[in-house]
Write a protein that holds these residues in place. Structure first.
Motif, PDB file in Angstrom:
ATOM      1  N   TYR A   6       0.888  59.143   2.337  1.00 12.86           N
ATOM      2  CA  TYR A   6       1.083  60.540   3.304  1.00 12.86           C
ATOM      3  C   TYR A   6       0.793  61.711   2.049  1.00 12.86           C
ATOM      4  CZ  TYR A   6       3.988  64.488   5.030  1.00 12.86           C
ATOM      5  OH  TYR A   6       4.215  65.812   5.364  1.00 12.86           O
ATOM      6  N   GLU A   7       1.754  61.685   0.924  1.00 14.94           N
ATOM      7  CA  GLU A   7       1.740  62.691   0.075  1.00 14.94           C
ATOM      8  C   GLU A   7       0.352  62.868  -0.448  1.00 14.94           C
ATOM      9  OE1 GLU A   7       4.783  61.834  -2.744  1.00 14.94           O
ATOM     10  OE2 GLU A   7       6.470  62.326  -1.440  1.00 14.94           O
TER      11      GLU A   7
ATOM     12  N   LEU B 218       4.595  69.368  -1.734  1.00 18.35           N
ATOM     13  CA  LEU B 218       3.870  69.602  -0.283  1.00 18.35           C
ATOM     14  C   LEU B 218       4.265  70.924   0.222  1.00 18.35           C
ATOM     15  CD1 LEU B 218       3.391  66.185   1.033  1.00 18.35           C
ATOM     16  CD2 LEU B 218       1.894  67.180  -0.249  1.00 18.35           C
TER      17      LEU B 218
ATOM     18  N   THR C 103       9.261  70.900  -2.581  1.00 15.99           N
ATOM     19  CA  THR C 103       8.258  69.620  -3.041  1.00 15.99           C
ATOM     20  C   THR C 103       7.141  70.026  -3.351  1.00 15.99           C
ATOM     21  OG1 THR C 103       7.755  69.316  -0.879  1.00 15.99           O
ATOM     22  CG2 THR C 103      10.011  68.660  -1.155  1.00 15.99           C
TER      23      THR C 103
ATOM     24  N   GLN D 248       8.034  64.700   9.854  1.00 16.14           N
ATOM     25  CA  GLN D 248       7.650  65.611   9.069  1.00 16.14           C
ATOM     26  C   GLN D 248       7.189  66.834   9.736  1.00 16.14           C
ATOM     27  OE1 GLN D 248       7.993  64.930   5.795  1.00 16.14           O
ATOM     28  NE2 GLN D 248       7.985  62.807   5.660  1.00 16.14           N
TER      29      GLN D 248
ATOM     30  N   SER E 201      -1.632  66.316   0.113  1.00 17.77           N
ATOM     31  CA  SER E 201      -1.895  67.316  -0.947  1.00 17.77           C
ATOM     32  C   SER E 201      -3.484  67.762  -1.103  1.00 17.77           C
ATOM     33  CB  SER E 201      -1.743  66.253  -2.255  1.00 17.77           C
ATOM     34  OG  SER E 201      -1.801  67.036  -3.402  1.00 17.77           O
TER      35      SER E 201
ATOM     36  N   GLN F 165       4.807  56.445   2.141  1.00 11.54           N
ATOM     37  CA  GLN F 165       5.001  57.832   1.411  1.00 11.54           C
ATOM     38  C   GLN F 165       3.968  58.451   0.675  1.00 11.54           C
ATOM     39  OE1 GLN F 165       7.242  59.743   2.836  1.00 11.54           O
ATOM     40  NE2 GLN F 165       7.063  61.574   1.334  1.00 11.54           N
TER      41      GLN F 165
END
Length: 216
Positions: A23-24, A198, A196, A60, A28, A20
């Motif tokens: 991924y973030e 993102l 969030t 997602q 970003s 996670q």
């Protein structure tokens, strides 16, 4: 045995948390590039990047959303330089990714409807005289849906301001009215908080650009 299973569970949780975080970070970085790039080729490269992320992160919706946005920004840049023949191609590509995003996020998503509006508008601009009553009307419908779902969405206010700014006075628009709406959009940006880190948060720089007078 219980201790062994507990250790496996902790390991799986650690791997999930790591994935996670990875991924973030990747998302970003790509989003930052999407908001700052000024190249048709770079927009295409970013669309490809988000496509690859979306194929890996199938639960997602944001990778597909940003892939669509990259295609729309690519098309808008081509339109600014007078390259009108590829507008529908980019709009169609955006629609494909918006369908994917909507399948995950649901139909009541203001951000997705706003990009659908942008896709219809882009397609219309390839031949405004022939497509205003079809794509143009659908663009207005999508904008209305986006605003109904989230009246405080600053990107909705931004795109409305943009439409007004570029619409001739005889059809209800004007630069003066558009600038007033850009001010209203900027006020919404000042109080807007994405769900969030993102989630969509683009557009403020564009409002500031128009209000600075640089668009003249």
């Amino acid at each position: 045995m219980k201790k062994y299973l507990f250790t496996i569970a902790l390991s799986m949780m650690s791997l999930t948390a790591f994935a996670q975080a990875d991924y973030e970070k990747i998302m970003s970085d790509k989003i930052t590039k999407l908001e700052t790039t000024m190249s048709v080729d770079q927009f295409q490269a970013l669309a490809n990047d988000f496509d690859r992320i979306g194929k890996k992160e199938t639960k997602q919706w944001l990778p597909s959303y940003y892939a669509a946005l990259a295609y729309l920004q690519k098309g808008r840049m081509q339109m600014q330089s007078g390259k009108m023949s590829e507008l529908s191609v980019n709009a169609n590509a955006a629609d494909k990714y918006l369908d994917q995003a909507e399948a995950i996020a649901g139909k009541d998503n203001s951000e997705i409807h706003l990009l659908r509006k942008m896709a219809y508008s882009l397609r219309m601009m390839e031949n405004p005289a022939e497509r205003y009553m079809t794509d143009g009307m659908k663009a207005m419908e999508e904008l209305k849906k986006a605003e109904t779902l989230d009246p405080n969405n600053p990107r909705v206010a931004l795109i409305k301001a943009e439409d007004t700014y570029f619409t001739p006075e005889q059809y209800g628009g004007s630069k003066e009215k558009g600038l007033q709406q850009f001010k209203e959009a900027l006020e919404k940006f000042k109080t807007f908080k994405p769900k969030t880190a993102l989630d969509p948060n683009w557009g403020k720089a564009e409002a500031e650009y128009f209000l600075s007078g640089a668009a003249k």
